[in-house]
Design a protein around this motif. Sequence first.
Motif, PDB file in Angstrom:
ATOM      1  N   ALA A  24       0.842  -1.197   0.000  1.00  0.00           N
ATOM      2  CA  ALA A  24       0.000   0.000   0.000  1.00  0.00           C
ATOM      3  C   ALA A  24       0.878   1.247   0.000  1.00  0.00           C
ATOM      4  CB  ALA A  24      -0.926   0.007   1.208  1.00  0.00           C
ATOM      5  N   GLY A  25       1.991   1.184   0.733  1.00  0.00           N
ATOM      6  CA  GLY A  25       2.927   2.303   0.753  1.00  0.00           C
ATOM      7  C   GLY A  25       3.512   2.575  -0.607  1.00  0.00           C
ATOM      8  N   SER A  26       3.760   1.509  -1.363  1.00  0.00           N
ATOM      9  CA  SER A  26       4.262   1.672  -2.726  1.00  0.00           C
ATOM     10  C   SER A  26       3.245   2.414  -3.585  1.00  0.00           C
ATOM     11  CB  SER A  26       4.551   0.300  -3.351  1.00  0.00           C
ATOM     12  OG  SER A  26       4.806   0.411  -4.730  1.00  0.00           O
ATOM     13  N   ALA A  27       1.973   2.056  -3.409  1.00  0.00           N
ATOM     14  CA  ALA A  27       0.917   2.670  -4.217  1.00  0.00           C
ATOM     15  C   ALA A  27       0.588   4.084  -3.742  1.00  0.00           C
ATOM     16  CB  ALA A  27      -0.340   1.801  -4.168  1.00  0.00           C
ATOM     17  N   TRP A  34      -0.805  14.134  -4.034  1.00  0.00           N
ATOM     18  CA  TRP A  34      -0.573  15.398  -4.714  1.00  0.00           C
ATOM     19  C   TRP A  34      -1.390  15.495  -6.011  1.00  0.00           C
ATOM     20  CZ3 TRP A  34       4.968  17.121  -6.637  1.00  0.00           C
ATOM     21  CH2 TRP A  34       4.887  18.407  -7.131  1.00  0.00           C
ATOM     22  N   LYS A  35      -1.296  14.444  -6.828  1.00  0.00           N
ATOM     23  CA  LYS A  35      -1.899  14.529  -8.149  1.00  0.00           C
ATOM     24  C   LYS A  35      -3.418  14.416  -8.116  1.00  0.00           C
ATOM     25  CE  LYS A  35      -1.609  12.633 -12.828  1.00  0.00           C
ATOM     26  NZ  LYS A  35      -1.065  11.562 -13.688  1.00  0.00           N
ATOM     27  N   PHE A  36      -3.959  13.556  -7.254  1.00  0.00           N
ATOM     28  CA  PHE A  36      -5.406  13.330  -7.265  1.00  0.00           C
ATOM     29  C   PHE A  36      -6.208  14.608  -7.038  1.00  0.00           C
ATOM     30  CE2 PHE A  36      -9.373  12.658  -4.991  1.00  0.00           C
ATOM     31  CZ  PHE A  36     -10.082  11.937  -5.937  1.00  0.00           C
ATOM     32  N   PRO A  37      -5.907  15.413  -6.010  1.00  0.00           N
ATOM     33  CA  PRO A  37      -6.695  16.642  -5.837  1.00  0.00           C
ATOM     34  C   PRO A  37      -6.642  17.549  -7.059  1.00  0.00           C
ATOM     35  CG  PRO A  37      -5.439  16.178  -3.863  1.00  0.00           C
ATOM     36  CD  PRO A  37      -4.939  15.229  -4.912  1.00  0.00           C
ATOM     37  N   THR A 231      -2.220   4.956 -10.007  1.00  0.00           N
ATOM     38  CA  THR A 231      -2.177   5.226  -8.579  1.00  0.00           C
ATOM     39  C   THR A 231      -1.881   3.948  -7.794  1.00  0.00           C
ATOM     40  OG1 THR A 231      -3.310   6.433  -6.812  1.00  0.00           O
ATOM     41  CG2 THR A 231      -4.605   4.831  -8.017  1.00  0.00           C
ATOM     42  N   LEU A 232      -2.051   2.783  -8.433  1.00  0.00           N
ATOM     43  CA  LEU A 232      -1.765   1.495  -7.780  1.00  0.00           C
ATOM     44  C   LEU A 232      -0.379   0.955  -8.163  1.00  0.00           C
ATOM     45  CD1 LEU A 232      -5.231  -0.279  -8.148  1.00  0.00           C
ATOM     46  CD2 LEU A 232      -4.123   0.386  -6.008  1.00  0.00           C
ATOM     47  N   THR A 233       0.460   1.791  -8.756  1.00  0.00           N
ATOM     48  CA  THR A 233       1.806   1.397  -9.190  1.00  0.00           C
ATOM     49  C   THR A 233       1.748   0.195 -10.130  1.00  0.00           C
ATOM     50  OG1 THR A 233       2.431   1.944  -6.907  1.00  0.00           O
ATOM     51  CG2 THR A 233       4.198   1.265  -8.372  1.00  0.00           C
ATOM     52  N   LEU A 234       0.811   0.224 -11.063  1.00  0.00           N
ATOM     53  CA  LEU A 234       0.673  -0.873 -12.010  1.00  0.00           C
ATOM     54  C   LEU A 234       1.439  -0.557 -13.290  1.00  0.00           C
ATOM     55  CD1 LEU A 234      -3.166  -1.420 -11.555  1.00  0.00           C
ATOM     56  CD2 LEU A 234      -1.333  -2.810 -10.588  1.00  0.00           C
ATOM     57  N   GLY A 235       1.933  -1.602 -13.934  1.00  0.00           N
ATOM     58  CA  GLY A 235       2.586  -1.426 -15.221  1.00  0.00           C
ATOM     59  C   GLY A 235       4.091  -1.392 -15.191  1.00  0.00           C
ATOM     60  N   ASN A 263      -5.630   2.299  -0.654  1.00  0.00           N
ATOM     61  CA  ASN A 263      -5.229   3.342  -1.588  1.00  0.00           C
ATOM     62  C   ASN A 263      -6.388   4.297  -1.888  1.00  0.00           C
ATOM     63  OD1 ASN A 263      -3.007   4.248  -3.506  1.00  0.00           O
ATOM     64  ND2 ASN A 263      -4.714   4.013  -4.915  1.00  0.00           N
ATOM     65  N   THR A 264      -7.584   3.725  -2.053  1.00  0.00           N
ATOM     66  CA  THR A 264      -8.772   4.547  -2.291  1.00  0.00           C
ATOM     67  C   THR A 264      -9.072   5.427  -1.085  1.00  0.00           C
ATOM     68  OG1 THR A 264      -9.692   2.802  -3.703  1.00  0.00           O
ATOM     69  CG2 THR A 264     -11.217   4.477  -2.892  1.00  0.00           C
ATOM     70  N   PHE A 265      -8.911   4.858   0.104  1.00  0.00           N
ATOM     71  CA  PHE A 265      -9.144   5.596   1.345  1.00  0.00           C
ATOM     72  C   PHE A 265      -8.219   6.803   1.454  1.00  0.00           C
ATOM     73  CE2 PHE A 265      -8.254   5.897   6.046  1.00  0.00           C
ATOM     74  CZ  PHE A 265      -9.466   6.461   6.395  1.00  0.00           C
ATOM     75  N   ILE A 266      -6.937   6.596   1.176  1.00  0.00           N
ATOM     76  CA  ILE A 266      -5.957   7.685   1.241  1.00  0.00           C
ATOM     77  C   ILE A 266      -6.258   8.748   0.180  1.00  0.00           C
ATOM     78  CG2 ILE A 266      -3.549   8.250   0.691  1.00  0.00           C
ATOM     79  CD1 ILE A 266      -3.874   7.392   3.517  1.00  0.00           C
ATOM     80  N   THR A 267      -6.656   8.297  -1.004  1.00  0.00           N
ATOM     81  CA  THR A 267      -6.999   9.234  -2.072  1.00  0.00           C
ATOM     82  C   THR A 267      -8.170  10.130  -1.652  1.00  0.00           C
ATOM     83  OG1 THR A 267      -6.248   7.654  -3.748  1.00  0.00           O
ATOM     84  CG2 THR A 267      -7.694   9.417  -4.488  1.00  0.00           C
TER      85      THR A 267
END
Length: 457
Positions: A24-27, A34-37, A231-235, A263-267
């Motif tokens: 979760a820390g990675s994601a 920063w980016k989501f807002p 946001t989930l560090t995918l790819g 991750n959704t909660f933190i976002t």
Amino acid sequence: MKGREVLEKQDQWASKLGFILATAGSAIGLGAIWKFPYVAGTGGGGAFLLLFLIFTFLLGYPLLVGEFTIGRHAQSDAIRTYKKLAPHTWWHVTGRIGVLVSFLVLSFYSVVGGWILLYLIQALSGNLSGLSQAEYGTLFSDIIANPAQTIIAQFVFILLTILVVAKGIQQGIEKVSKIMMPILFILFILLVVRSLMLPGAGEGVRFLFVPDFAKLTSQTVLYALGQAFFTLTLGVSVMVTYSSYLPKTQNIPKSALSITLLNTFITLLAGLAIFPGAFTFNIQPTAGPPLIFVVLPAVFENVPFGSVIFIAFLLLLLFAALTSAFSMIEIIVATVIKDQDQKRAKMTWLIGIAIFIVGIPSCLSYGVLADFKMFDKTIFDLVDFITSNVLMPIGALLISLFISIKVKRSTLMAELQEGSNIKQGFFNVWFFLLRFVTPIAIILVLLDSLGVFNRFK
């Protein structure tokens, strides 16, 4: 024999909680906080959030489960995972792209980490108190334009990352994540509580949670798609690497769901921490990249104990940045040492120093190299664009195709059932989303990133 057993034990996560917190820390990096807002503000708030949640669980979650599945099955690094599952093919390029992206991302990500450290020092020394928003803007410009202090700060950020990852999975990444992540959650909740007490909080909350579909555009949809994937560090095969340290008793679908929910909660907390303040002090939610370093200090300046709150916010940012940095350097280290854990410390230092050196031009992009541009972009912006807008979507596309086309369905089903009791129905839905829906969505994000759709506007 005993030495081999100890090595194998060290190469695995010590606990389910440790794995979930570290992953979760990675994601949960600067992208989520920063980016989501910023992108949510640009996309109209509630409508963007609704799309983001739908895409996260329908597209991001299946790909996360997929990366966990092949990672644990191969029990190897990002490159050798693809070689094991598809020998004598070119699919190992997928892992190589992930390693390259992690190296390049950390080279400029560490620059932002350095800025956070510099701001934290300024805040602790009291230099951020009593300034106007214009003065905060000048201060930020002066800080990032100073070559000596930004390079030193970048090095300190890399040094902190090296010191943790060099100690290994259990004693390094997992141990520190168990401390940092709970503190991150506590600080965030405190910030949100204070933010919701502001006079304009109600308007900010409505903006975030009440969808205004009149503001919904095709661009908003694509932004939400991109945010959900990355946001989930995918790819970049980071999750493939992290899951390679998983024991067979771990429930992959459940763990992936826990990480997606965290991750959704933190976002959501990021939005609740920022939008009420923005509306209270009449700041446009589309303020963008300067939001953290220019706008938020001015916001906190106008509330009781604002300087203390801002220090807490900077600590939160630092922890989020570091936990993401751990995963980015770990994928490279794991690939280089090839299960020879005695080489970990030495190679972590060498790789970390190399990343620092490569990142120096990005660090100077706002100072002595500010006028040096390629394709009308600074070095910092160019590296960011190539990794985030080109290589990461390509990597995510290749991973989704690899799992659904090259790996046998029976192998995937057997691996998913290790530690869980999933039914055939779950597997069928997951496999359908991964094989048909996810690749199409990623292609749309990639084409949008390359500006293809701009020609039709």
